[in-house]
Every structure is written in structure tokens, then in C-alpha cells.
Design an enzyme around this catalytic site. Structure first.
Site, PDB file in Angstrom:
ATOM      1  CG  HIS A  40      -0.817   2.178  -4.784  1.00 48.16           C
ATOM      2  ND1 HIS A  40      -1.046   1.011  -5.469  1.00 48.16           N
ATOM      3  CD2 HIS A  40       0.007   1.847  -3.771  1.00 48.16           C
ATOM      4  CE1 HIS A  40      -0.391   0.026  -4.894  1.00 48.16           C
ATOM      5  NE2 HIS A  40       0.257   0.508  -3.860  1.00 48.16           N
ATOM      6  CG  ASP A  99      -0.931  -0.781  -0.274  1.00 44.87           C
ATOM      7  OD1 ASP A  99      -1.439  -0.393   0.785  1.00 44.87           O
ATOM      8  OD2 ASP A  99       0.258  -0.596  -0.551  1.00 44.87           O
ATOM      9  CG  HIS A 135       1.109  -5.192  -3.200  1.00 45.02           C
ATOM     10  ND1 HIS A 135       0.189  -4.763  -4.128  1.00 45.02           N
ATOM     11  CD2 HIS A 135       1.605  -4.076  -2.622  1.00 45.02           C
ATOM     12  CE1 HIS A 135       0.132  -3.441  -4.111  1.00 45.02           C
ATOM     13  NE2 HIS A 135       0.985  -3.001  -3.205  1.00 45.02           N
ATOM     14  CG  ASP A 182       4.228  -0.849  -3.278  1.00 42.17           C
ATOM     15  OD1 ASP A 182       3.030  -0.966  -3.592  1.00 42.17           O
ATOM     16  OD2 ASP A 182       4.619  -0.820  -2.099  1.00 42.17           O
TER      17      ASP A 182
END
Length: 1031
Positions: free
Chosen positions: A600, A395, A283, A285
Site C-alpha cells: 500500500h 493503513d 506495523h 511497511d
């Protein structure tokens, strides 16, 4: 308490699995579990007894690098540019920086001839994130926090292998999680210094690493299974015998110890055991505690390391989302992208999710969510020839009730996330279930029971996956996502080695290196007993993100509106003038910028100041370029001239007062027919709005004691209450500063009452009446507001300016209304939903701060009040008090979040009847999609392109089809929550009309019914319908 008694069965197990010919030369019965366990732990410790334990033998011979030089750069530059710079000698331990700079290292190394047959590594330990470059290509990521501190030069050094090598190491002056000052989420320390602590050639003892892994896994089995499990004791005594067998200084003793471990792990499970589907994951970001540009390098470092693992582990499967990140890698690392394409074809590197970025699940508009999938799925299809079947959003901070329908419309039937495990109040009752959306659409949904997307392949991970599974008996398969994440990093060889040992070992769940398609196929096949969850997936945490970084949220709303108008105007210009060039590529570029900012941690405001600056700059780019596109399209629509005209992008009549700034006069547009697009010469209108003294005779500050004189019917404000009451709250969360507002903040309510400038009449007697005033929030912050009433407008606008310089405060505005209802209604994407106004249960209480889009409404039979806004998302309706959240002031991760001057508008709209009949939905659209002033000829003929015969259906979007220049895409949705048949009328020469999905794929079985009156369409409640109109 007495020590546990070790059973004869455990001792016999050890004896049965000792190597052939081995004789136990020590006392077999050991009763103290703690000493036996700690003995094994110390034997592999990296802290204790490393001079004589096994861990201390991980590296053998070492030798220094032949040369090490560095070059420091404030920017992120390409390898080609960096390799041309002048490098100066660097000494290990010297510091460099500051934060966000890049230090390039040039390394020359010579491998000793005597290391022939050995595994040789470059050992590199540093504070920052690094990438190894060899022969002009990225080959390996190095990050101490991500357990990647060595680059393999040779698995087994041969004579023909190069013994003298030149490498470059690109090191970012930031850590895996940025550079927070004092804590991970604190604002970055701009002056942090970095260093390389270790840089040398070493012989890596692979046999020691393998044996260490055996020990680690057995020790973890002892701990995780506990004293109540027989298998735990079998592991305990196996590992104890291994210590007895193993002499760290004698590698010849390792094989016997490994044989004992192998015998333990080889004992098989029963057929009914739960299966854990292990998938490599990383993951990343797209921006968070680091800027967008650094994410590009994080992708490169992480994914090239994944490719190296795939070369050595053909069974390894890696899942990877976010088309934007693939696009970045394609642009910056084309060689790596080609390798990724190769492994996608092999089925090892699996693009997932189908969206441009992993967007916020609450705040983007419905059309923005559709475009996330449209851009993502098209990119994956064009670059890899695949179509994602699962939505991958582990997330984000809650999930809209319209997502199931949007997913299905984009060819997605499965959904994976885990964020609801973060709920602060209530435990979500399922891990595998069907999620039913607002319109009744269902998708199979899986929350990995381990409650993480950054597992490490440890015993703890697989045991949590089984123990936490809330659907035992209904689902016997679960996902486990392993690999360092958030800041990137990804899986390691050690993680794969761990999982390999326990793929089918007695006492543990089965572990299968798997893929999303394999997992969901098995879940679908055995889904008869699964439960269904209806409605939104509301995260009971991070509800401060509905308000934090107000300028980002305003930029998002305004740019969504602008691109909506640009597309509509461009389509209609194309229909009017076939020589008009539809701006396909420019619109794609602008949409992708907007979609990127919906990541997000960006649109929620939970990012550092550098990211905020980037996001605001992107919004300005969209505004500037979008305005130019709109000007060009409107110019093509009508004759040139100097008269003022308007472009209306909404599908209904609009009677509004607008201001022509250069002439400083007020006018109103009269659109007398139900029209979609109208170019209309502006007419003067003579109706006057009078500001009467009675309205303010008991009010000398901001509050409204009454609004009945404005609306002409029953009073809307509650008795002994005053509307438009600004209130301040202390806003100190438990940890996640920009993310969270806690329930206890409600106990700190303080009305804002100090008057700076009392109420004065700004205008009266014309088409617009207004008053203004100023209030002092504190010594540093002031509110200035103009309350505006326009002729024929059913709502009162509050144009607000706030000069904001607070710390850990929360500003809201309240309207206590004379309405009694147990539920309030909130607009969401393509529809609305209800939430309770009471706090009967813990599920109700946890919704003390909720999200919505352009409006919320509180109604009883035949009367209600709506609260509209042009850029806010945080709401609360408790009992009869309607509250709009305006500004927060967190200090992490951006120490300057929301500081400065803010301009925004909200409106109050009392109404008779239901909010549907009162056109609340249309009024909220009007507030957010202003009439666009244009220049036109005084004799231009008004033109209406589309109209719909029912207010229940909203024509949301008109755009050119992605793959056909002669085709328009229309997107409509049912907004009232009703089943309805609608007729879409158009003045355009439509030859064919077809239903299509949200990806614009035509359904050959569903031609739209075209009659003399238009296109007939049937809608169920909140249904989204997309059409292809062939002109």
C-alpha cells in the site's frame, strides 16, 4: 479564575490509602492544581532537575566498554560475512555513512565483579537502527526513536554469569522513518552522516523504572480525566503524596510510594465498564521511506525484540501480518523464525490478515486480491498450521466494495482497519459495524476508536478508545494496538508495564491483553444492535495515489494481464500435451513479486525513488520471465511453423485489427464463433477506414468537435464543447505530496492549447485510419498523440506519448459528453459501482477524484459514453464531463516522481442502449488483453476450449489447482449486476466439476451440474464463482 476546591472526600481517600503507620506531617489542603501537577511532572522530568529528581536515578554505576571497533559496508550483508571483516577502533561521537550503508560494530565488554546482584545493561544510543548479535544470533533491536536504547546483559548478575562478553551491533545508516531531508516524507538525504552518541555498561535501577511508571500513569490520569472528574483529583493527591514520601537518593523510600500507587490502581471498576483489548503490534511497511531490503532488517530487529518480551511476559500477545515478511525472516534469520514458530504454537505470536502483503485496497485487480489471500493463507497454514479469520489492513487508502465477498471466499469473517479516521471531510459514523459488499456479503468490521495502530499503552490511548467510540451502547469492546510502527520497532516493556497497572482500575476502561479472535468473538456475541454500512469504504484523502508513479501502475496492469495469459495458455497446453510441464514454481515466484509491488505504499506511488526502481525492476523480471513462459505454452498448443497466429485469452469473439511489425501490414482476426481460445491463421480483410476532412475541418489541434462520423449514430460530444481536451492543474497539497490532490486544485484549470505539430493524417484507406499531432504543455513537457480508428472497432483509441518534466502539476484529459445522468459507473474488482456526478452533499463533494479500473461510463436511457484505458486508475465525472487523470508531478518522497517519457492508451466509446448491452465491459478487456501474436503452422485447426452462453458472466481466470496437477481452477463472475443462469461449455474431457472457495478448497456438498451442453451455473449480481474441473 479561582482555584478549584479540593473535597474532603479526596483528602480522606489519600489518608485511607497511606501506608500503615504513616503520619501526614504537612498541610493536607493544597488548592492550586497547577502547582501540584507540575511538581509531580518535574519530579520525573528527563529535562528539568535531573540532578535531584527521580529520573536522574534511572541508571546507577557505569563503566566504559573494553573495546569498540567498526567496519563500514555499502551493502547489507550476513552476520557470517560481517564477522570475518577487519574492524578498526571506533570512538564514540565519530561520524560515518552515507545513508543506506551499514556500520558493523564489534564490542568487547567486562562487567565489574562489584555489580553482582545488579541488573546490567549495554546502553546504546545512536542515530540509526541497530541489531545486537550474540553468539551468531540476533538478540535485540536498538532504536532510539523506538525507545529501545539498551540490551539487557543480566537481570541480576550472578557469579556463574559470563562477565566478559563479545557482541556485534549491526547499524543501518537510516532512521526508523528513513532519512528524509528536512522532513519525514521529503526525498532522502543521500549524504547524511550518523554516529553513536553513547555506548557503555550501566547498572539499571529497576525499582526506579517501576516507580517512574507509577508516577507517569498517575500524572496522565490527572491530565486525561480533567478537572471535572473526582478520580482525577484522587490521582493528583496520590501522586503528590508519593513525591512527599519519595527521596530519590534513598531507595528504601520507594516502597512506600509504590504502595500508595498500588492502592490507587487496585480500586476496581464496575461490571459495565468498556473493555479495551490491547494487542501488541508492529506495523512495518514492506517498503516506503526505505527500500525493500531494509524492511527485511526492520522485521528482524522488531520481531526478535518481541520474542525477548514474550520470554519475560507470558501473557503478552503480539499480532503480525504480511506473509511476505515472515518469508523474509525465514530466509534471513532462520533461528529467529524457529523461535517465532514456537511462540505461534503458544498463542502469543499471532499471524493475522491472511494476505501476502498489506496491499492497496483500490488498485489491484480482483484476481490479484484473491491471490493475496491465496498466497498468504497457504503460507500461514504451511508454516504455522493456522488459518487467519480476520483481514488486517490498518493503513491503506480506501477499501473496495468487493472486499467483503473476497474475504468470505477466503474463510475470513472479520475485518480490522483504522484509516478512515483520516477522512478530510466527513467523519465515518461507526467503529464497529457490519460491512456489506457489492454482492451482499457481510463481514464484521472494527475500526479501533483510538484511531491509531501505534499506541503506547498510555492513559490517553485508552481514554480515546472509549471517548471516540461511535457505537456506544452497541459495542462494549474495542481494540487498542500498541507498539511503534510504520518503520517497525514494536512494543516495549514499558508499554506492557503501563497496561498492567490499569487492567482494572476505577475511572478507566478495563484493559485486557487480548487477541483478535477473542475481540471478534465477543463482538459477534453481542452484535444484535450493530449497524450496516453498504458499499465501498472510500477514504476522503490520498486520492492522488490513483495517479502518482504512472510507470508502477502501468507495470501492475500489464503484469496482471501477462500472468493471466500465461496461466491460461499453460493450462490449455497441459490439456493438449500431457508432457507439458506446468510452471508452478516459476508462476508462484512471479505472482509473489507482483503481489509485493501491490503493497500500500508501492502501487500507490507514495514511496522513495529507490523503491520505485526496485518495483520497476521486478516488473521487468515478470515481463521477461512471463513472456518466456507464454512462448513455451503457446508453442505447446500448436504446430510449429512460420505463419502468424494469435492467442486470444478472452472468452468471446474478437474482430480486431492488429499489426505485424516486421511486415508492416494490417490484418484482422475473424473469430466467427464464440470462442475462448483460438489459434487462427491471420486473414487479410479489405474493409477500409477513411479519414474524412469533415472530421477536422474546425479543429487544427488535439480536440475532437465531433465523433458522430466515426460511430454512425447520434452525436456524443456536448454542444459548444470539444472532446479530448488536455488540461493542466496546479497540484500543491497541504502536506502529503505524493498522496494528496486537494479539491482546490480544480480552480486552477488551464487548457493545453499550444500546437507544436498540427494534425496530420498518418494512415487512411486501409483497415486502420489515424491522425497525429503534438502539443506543448510547457517549455519542458510535450504531448504527442495518435488518434486511431480501426475497422469494426466500436471505440476510438488515443495512443499517447508524454515527455513530462513538471513540478507540482496535474495533467488530465476531458470529454464533455451529451449525456445527462446523476450517476456514473466505474469498474472495480469483479464488477462495477455507481458514484454521483453531482456535489449535493459533503459526501458527494469529497469524491471529486475517484478510482476505477479499466473503464467508466456515463449513460442515460438508451445512450451513453464509456471512457476506457490501459493503465490509469484516477477518474472524475462531474455533471457531463468525463475526466481521466494522466500524470502528476509530486516531489516527495520521490523528488523525480513521474519525470520522463510515458506511453499509454485511452479510448472513447459512445454506445446505444446500456453499457452492458453495448459490451463496454468486453471492449475494456480487449483493450487491456491484446491478442498475442504467435508463430504457427498455416494448416493449424482452430481450437476453442471454453465458451459461455451469456455476456453477463466473465471467465476471469484459468489456472492449475494448487494441490492437484490434474485439476483446473476456473474463476467466473457476474459482471452486469443481474441474476443469471449460465452454461459453461468446454471441449476438454471434464470428469468432475465442483464448487470451491477462493482458496481452492472443494465444497463436498456442491457438485457442479454437468449436462450435455456443459456446466450449468447460477449467479446472483456480482457473484464470484470458483470451480474445480477434474480432467
Amino acid at each position: 479564575m479561582p482555584s478549584p476546591i479540593i473535597s474532603i472526600k479526596s483528602i480522606n481517600y489519600i489518608r485511607r490509602h497511606l501506608p500503615i503507620g504513616f503520619v501526614m506531617y504537612h498541610q493536607p489542603v493544597l488548592k492550586n492544581r497547577r502547582t501540584v501537577l507540575e511538581r509531580a511532572e518535574k519530579f520525573i522530568s528527563d529535562v528539568y532537575f535531573t540532578d535531584c529528581n527521580l529520573r536522574g536515578r534511572l541508571y546507577g554505576y557505569s563503566c566504559p566498554l573494553e573495546s569498540l571497533a567498526s567496519f563500514l559496508c555499502p551493502k547489507r550483508i550476513t552476520f557470517t560475512e560481517a564477522s570475518k571483516q577487519n574492524f578498526a577502533p571506533y570512538k564514540v561521537g565519530d561520524t560515518f555513512g552515507p545513508t543506506w550503508w551499514t556500520c558493523w560494530f564489534k564490542i568487547t565488554l567486562s562487567i565489574p565483579e562489584s555489580w553482582r546482584g545488579k541488573e546490567v545493561h549495554l546502553l546504546w544510543e545512536s542515530d540509526g537502527e541497530a541489531m545486537v548479535w550474540r553468539d551468531g544470533q540476533p538478540v535485540q533491536g536498538l532504536t532510539k526513536d523506538g525507545e529501545k536504547t539498551s540490551y539487557v546483559l543480566s537481570d541480576c548478575l550472578r557469579d556463574e554469569d559470563p562477565h566478559r562478553v563479545m557482541l556485534y551491533v549491526e547499524m543501518a545508516c537510516n532512521g526508523l522513518f528513513g532519512a528524509g531531508q528536512g522532513s519525514m516524507i521529503a526525498a532522502p538525504d543521500p549524504n547524511r552522516r550518523f554516529s553513536v552518541q553513547r555506548a557503555e555498561l550501566v547498572v539499571f535501577n529497576r525499582d526506579v523504572r517501576e516507580l517512574l511508571t507509577d508516577f507517569e500513569m498517575l500524572v496522565d490520569i490527572v491530565k486525561e480525566l480533567g478537572e471535572g472528574e473526582q478520580r482525577s483529583y484522587q490521582a493528583l493527591f496520590t501522586v503528590n503524596e508519593m513525591v512527599n514520601l519519595c527521596d530519590p537518593s534513598d531507595p528504601s523510600s520507594f516502597s512506600e510510594a509504590r504502595s500508595l500507587a498500588h492502592s490507587f490502581f487496585s480500586q476496581r471498576n464496575g461490571e459495565s465498564q468498556h473493555t479495551v483489548h490491547a494487542m501488541g503490534h508492529c506495523h512495518i511497511d514492506s517498503a516506503w521511506l526505505w527500500p525493500y531490503e531494509e524492511t527485511i532488517r526492520k522485521c528482524g530487529r522488531s520481531w526478535v525484540t518481541v520474542i525477548r518480551l514474550m520470554e519475560k511476559n507470558p501473557e503478552f500477545v503480539f499480532t503480525c501480518s504480511q506473509a511476505q515478511q515472515f518469508q523474509w525472516v525465514k530466509s534471513w534469520y532462520p533461528g529467529l523464525f524457529s523461535e517465532i514458530q514456537k511462540y505461534v504454537k503458544k498463542g502469543q505470536f499471532i499471524p493475522v490478515g491472511g494476505t501476502w502483503v498489506e496491499m492497496d485496497g483500490n488498485l489491484p485487480s480482483g484476481e490479484s486480491m484473491v491471490r493475496q489471500f491465496l498466497e498468504g493463507q497457504r503460507f500461514f497454514d504451511q508454516e504455522f498450521g493456522i488459518h487467519c479469520k480476520e483481514f488486517w489492513l490498518p493503513d491503506t487508502f480506501g477499501y473496495s466494495a468487493q472486499l467483503p465477498q473476497i474475504m468470505q471466499g477466503c474463510g475470513i469473517t472479520n475485518f480490522l482497519t483504522q484509516k478512515l479516521s483520516w477522512n478530510l471531510v466527513n467523519t465515518f459514523p461507526h467503529n464497529t459495524f457490519f460491512w456489506e459488499g457489492l454482492d451482499g456479503s457481510k463481514v464484521l468490521t472494527h475500526f479501533p476508536p483510538g484511531n491509531s495502530y501505534v499506541m503506547k499503552g498510555k492513559i490517553e490511548d485508552v481514554m480515546k478508545t472509549v471517548k471516540n467510540n461511535k457505537d456506544k451502547g452497541r459495542a462494549n469492546h474495542s481494540a487498542a494496538l500498541f507498539g511503534f510502527g510504520d518503520g517497525g520497532g514494536g512494543p516495549t516493556q514499558l508499554m506492557l508495564d503501563r497496561l498492567h497497572r490499569i487492567k482494572d482500575s476505577d475511572g478507566l476502561p478495563k484493559v485486557l491483553i487480548s487477541s483478535p479472535d477473542q475481540l471478534f468473538s465477543l463482538l459477534h456475541a453481542d452484535s444484535a444492535l450493530l449497524c450496516t454500512w453498504t458499499g465501498e469504504l472510500f477514504l476522503e484523502l490520498h486520492n492522488g495515489t490513483y495517479t502518482t508513479q504512472a510507470q508502477i501502475k502501468q507495470g501492475n496492469r500489464q503484469c496482471e494481464s501477462l500472468l493471466h495469459d500465461v496461466e491460461m495458455a499453460s493450462c490449455l497446453a497441459l490439456c493438449q500435451d500431457r508432457t507439458f510441464e506446468y510452471p508452478t514454481e516459476k508462476l508462484k515466484q512471479l505472482w509473489r513479486l507482483l503481489l509485493l509491488n501491490q503493497f500500500h505504499d508501492v502501487i500507490p506511488g507514495s514511496c522513495i525513488e529507490m523503491v520505485v526502481e526496485d518495483a520497476l525492476r521486478y516488473y521487468e523480471d515478470i515481463r521477461s520471465d512471463g513472456a518466456a513462459l507464454l512462448h513455451n505454452a503457446c508453442g505447446a498448443l500448436g504446430s510449429k511453423g512460420n505463419a502468424a497466429g494469435v492467442f486470444n485469452s478472452l472468452p468471446w469473439e474478437r474482430n480486431e485489427v492488429i499489426q505485424i511489425e516486421d511486415e508492416n501490414i494490417y490484418v484482422v482476426t475473424l473469430l466467427t464463433t464464440t470462442s475462448y481460445l483460438m489459434l487462427w491463421y491471420l486473414w487479410q480483410y479489405t474493409r477500409e477506414v477513411q479519414i474524412e476532412d469533415v472530421v477536422y475541418n474546425s479543429c487544427d489541434i488535439n480536440k475532437l468537435p465531433s465523433i458522430a462520423p466515426f460511430v454512425g449514430f447520434r452525436e456524443a460530444m456536448a454542444d459548444s464543447s470539444q472532446g479530448n481536451q488536455f488540461v493542466m492543474f496546479d497540484d500543491v497539497p497541504l502536506y502529503w505530496d505524493a498522496w494528496d490532490v486537494m479539491d482546490y486544485h480544480l480552480q486552477t484549470r488551464k487548457p493545453v492549447q499550444e500546437v507544436v505539430h498540427p494534425v496530420r493524417v498518418v494512415s487512411s484507406g486501409g483497415l486502420r485510419g489515424s491522425v497525429s499531432f503534438s502539443l506543448r504543455i510547457s517549455e519542458k513537457s510535450i504531448i504527442t498523440q495518435e488518434i486511431v480508428m480501426d475497422a469494426m472497432c466500436p471505440y476510438i483509441k488515443f495512443n499517447t506519448e508524454v515527455k513530462w518534466a513538471e513540478s507540482h502539476k496535474f495533467l488530465k484529459v476531458e470529454f464533455p459528453v451529451r449525456v445527462h445522468s446523476s450517476n456514473a459507473t466505474y469498474e472495480i474488482q469483479f464488477g462495477h459501482l455507481q458514484r454521483p456526478t453531482h456535489r449535493n452533499t459533503s459526501w458527494d463533494w469529497a469524491r471529486f477524484e475517484v478510482w476505477g479500473h479499466k473503464w467508466t461510463d456515463l449513460s442515460e436511457h438508451n445512450f451513453g459514453v464509456a471512457l476506457l484505458n490501459d493503465c490509469k486508475y484516477g477518474y472524475s465525472v462531474h455533471k457531463n464531463t468525463m475526466t481521466l487523470s494522466l500524470l502528476r508531478a509530486p516531489k516527495a518522497p520521490d523528488a523525480n516522481a513521474d519525470m520522463g517519457t510515458h506511453h499509454f492508451t485511452y479510448a472513447i466509446m459512445p454506445h446505444s442502449g446500456s453499457f452492458q448491452d453495448a459490451s463496454v465491459i468486453q471492449c475494456a478487456y480487449n483493450l487491456n488483453f491484446p491478442l498475442r501474436l504467435i508463430q504457427c503452422s498455416p494448416d493449424i485447426v482452430p481450437w476453442s476450449a471454453f465458451s459461455i452462453n451469456t455476456e453477463a458472466v466473465i471467465l476471469e481466470t484459468i489456472k492449475q489447482a494448487e494441490d492437484s496437477k490434474g485439476t483446473l481452477v476456473l474463476r467466473l463472475y457476474e459482471s452486469h449486476g443481474s441474476s443469471v443462469t449460465a452454461t459453461l461449455s468446454t471441449s476438454l474431457p471434464v470428469r468432475e466439476a465442483w464448487h470451491c472457495d477462493l482458496l481452492e478448497k472443494q465444497d463436498p456438498t456442491r457438485p457442479a451440474c454437468i449436462t450435455s451442453e456443459g456446466v450449468t451455473l447460477n449467479f446472483s449480481p456480482f457473484q464470484i464463482v470458483s470451480l474445480l474441473l477434474v480432467l
